[in-house]
Design an enzyme around this catalytic site. Structure first.
Site, short mmCIF file in Angstrom:
data_model
loop_
_atom_site.label_atom_id
_atom_site.label_comp_id
_atom_site.label_asym_id
_atom_site.label_seq_id
_atom_site.Cartn_x
_atom_site.Cartn_y
_atom_site.Cartn_z
N GLN A 12 0.83 -1.21 0.00
CA GLN A 12 0.00 0.00 0.00
C GLN A 12 0.87 1.26 0.00
O GLN A 12 2.06 1.21 0.25
CB GLN A 12 -0.93 -0.02 1.22
CG GLN A 12 -0.24 -0.37 2.53
CD GLN A 12 -1.10 -1.14 3.53
OE1 GLN A 12 -2.30 -1.33 3.32
NE2 GLN A 12 -0.50 -1.59 4.62
N HIS A 33 -8.95 3.04 19.38
CA HIS A 33 -8.19 1.94 19.97
C HIS A 33 -8.82 1.43 21.26
O HIS A 33 -8.84 0.23 21.52
CB HIS A 33 -6.73 2.38 20.20
CG HIS A 33 -5.98 2.53 18.92
ND1 HIS A 33 -5.11 3.56 18.68
CD2 HIS A 33 -5.98 1.77 17.80
CE1 HIS A 33 -4.60 3.42 17.46
NE2 HIS A 33 -5.12 2.36 16.91
N ASP A 61 -0.13 -8.20 11.19
CA ASP A 61 -0.36 -7.21 10.13
C ASP A 61 0.41 -7.66 8.89
O ASP A 61 1.56 -8.09 8.97
CB ASP A 61 0.10 -5.82 10.56
CG ASP A 61 -0.51 -4.73 9.67
OD1 ASP A 61 -1.31 -3.93 10.18
OD2 ASP A 61 -0.19 -4.70 8.45
N ASP A 80 -8.66 -5.17 13.16
CA ASP A 80 -8.34 -3.73 13.13
C ASP A 80 -7.74 -3.46 11.75
O ASP A 80 -6.54 -3.27 11.60
CB ASP A 80 -7.35 -3.44 14.25
CG ASP A 80 -6.95 -1.98 14.31
OD1 ASP A 80 -7.41 -1.18 13.48
OD2 ASP A 80 -6.14 -1.64 15.20
N1 SAM Z 1 -7.85 2.20 12.41
C1 SAM Z 1 -7.68 2.05 11.04
C2 SAM Z 1 -8.89 2.34 10.20
O1 SAM Z 1 -10.01 1.91 10.53
O2 SAM Z 1 -8.73 3.02 9.22
C3 SAM Z 1 -6.97 0.81 10.73
C4 SAM Z 1 -5.55 0.98 11.11
S1 SAM Z 1 -4.43 -0.28 10.86
C5 SAM Z 1 -3.07 0.70 10.38
C6 SAM Z 1 -4.94 -1.17 9.43
C7 SAM Z 1 -3.94 -2.23 9.06
O3 SAM Z 1 -4.58 -3.32 8.40
C8 SAM Z 1 -2.84 -1.77 8.09
O4 SAM Z 1 -1.64 -1.67 8.79
C9 SAM Z 1 -2.79 -2.88 7.01
O5 SAM Z 1 -1.49 -3.26 6.66
C10 SAM Z 1 -3.54 -4.00 7.71
N2 SAM Z 1 -4.11 -5.02 6.83
C11 SAM Z 1 -4.85 -4.84 5.71
N3 SAM Z 1 -5.16 -6.03 5.16
C12 SAM Z 1 -4.61 -7.00 5.96
C13 SAM Z 1 -4.58 -8.43 5.93
N4 SAM Z 1 -5.17 -9.12 4.97
N5 SAM Z 1 -3.92 -9.06 6.94
C14 SAM Z 1 -3.32 -8.38 7.92
N6 SAM Z 1 -3.31 -7.03 7.99
C15 SAM Z 1 -3.95 -6.35 7.04
#
Ligand code: SAM
Length: 283
Positions: free
Chosen positions: A34, A65, A109, A159
């Site tokens: 991304q 959070h 993640d 999340d």
């Molecule tokens: N609070 C935020 C929101 O609602 O916009 C989310 C924050 S957190 C940074 C979201 C995370 O999801 C990102 O770091 C991204 O890399 C992760 N993510 C997306 N798809 C994923 C997957 N298939 N497996 C694990 N992590 C994933």
């Protein structure tokens, strides 16, 4: 107005936009998964943006959070094993580890770069990363859950980013079926579920997928989050069996600080708006 001094997230489907006045861009990169940007803002501290969408700001991340963590953990009778799928900024992990019942919390993640940048630009969210109970993995959460043992976890917190790109599958039936298999009988899944005002159809489809997977008991909770579309966000709890009443006395006696969450906020977050009740009548 010089528009170059503002970060703006446009929401074409809702014909709205959200802006924060910025001092400067601190970082920008295209990771393997991304596009990640970090800004310094005038009013909200640092801001992380992924693929053009606001993720986390220094000033208001505590709403999200805390609600993603404490509502589920204080609903479960004795949460010991927790998985956080996504959550790379580490803010949810920090809140989860405030619970002394938690013995092992795994954050999964897909993108290690999110965590490495959070360590630099949001160090306060990463301060529990070295807790001996914390376990940081950098793989796809869908694969993690597919490969995990049955009945092996009490709480799964999703999340994630919005349901596009790598996060799309995290809102789907096949993923929830794997979560069902991994959850203990009294286990609880908590999914960030977007805005009830703007994304009601998505919430309906998500809850339907949860039901089809066997997670038939569901409860959506609501909370403010001003940097997210509409400023009003939600999380949905799902379980195989009816939820126990939340542990109100344990919230009152909790030995850690929160900025937003308490027993009254928990109660209030359970209240269902009229339009939402109507949307889920007989469902
Ligand atoms: N609070 C935020 C929101 O609602 O916009 C989310 C924050 S957190 C940074 C979201 C995370 O999801 C990102 O770091 C991204 O890399 C992760 N993510 C997306 N798809 C994923 C997957 N298939 N497996 C694990 N992590 C994933």
């Amino acid at each position: 107005m010089n528009t170059s001094q503002w970060f703006t997230e446009q929401l074409p489907n809702a014909e709205t936009a959200f802006s924060l006045k910025i001092k400067n861009r601190l970082h920008e990169e295209q990771s393997a998964f991304q596009h990640i940007e970090i800004y310094s803002t005038h009013g909200f501290g640092n801001l992380m943006v992924i693929d053009g969408c606001t993720m986390v700001s220094t000033r208001d991340n505590f709403f999200y959070h805390e609600m993603m963590s404490h509502v589920g953990l204080f609903t479960h009778p004795n949460p010991k094993k927790v998985w956080i799928i996504g959550g790379g900024d580490c803010g949810t992990l920090k809140e989860v580890l405030k619970h002394s019942t938690v013995e092992h919390a795994v954050q999964i993640d897909i993108d290690e770069r999110v965590t490495r940048l959070a360590e630099i630009y949001f160090p306060e969210l990463c301060e529990s990363n070295n807790d001996p109970r914390a376990d940081l993995k950098f793989i796809d959460g869908i694969k993690w859950v597919k490969d995990a043992a049955p009945n092996s976890v009490d709480i799964i917190i999703i999340d994630s980013t919005d349901p596009v790109g790598p996060a799309e599958g995290l809102f789907g039936e096949n993923f929830y079926k794997d979560c069902y298999r991994c959850l203990a009988d009294d286990g609880i899944l908590i999914q960030q579920s977007e805005s009830a005002l703007l994304h009601l159809t998505l919430i309906k489809e998500m809850r339907q997928a949860m039901t089809h997977s066997g997670l038939t008991h569901q409860q959506t909770v609501f909370f403010p989050q001003c940097i997210y579309p509409s400023g009003w966000w939600s999380a949905t709890l799902a379980s195989k069996q009816a939820f126990m009443p939340f542990r109100e006395q344990d919230i009152i006696n909790k030995e850690f600080n929160t900025e937003y969450y308490n027993e009254d906020i928990h109660k209030a977050a359970l209240a269902q708006p009229e339009f939402f009740k109507k949307a889920f009548q007989n469902k």
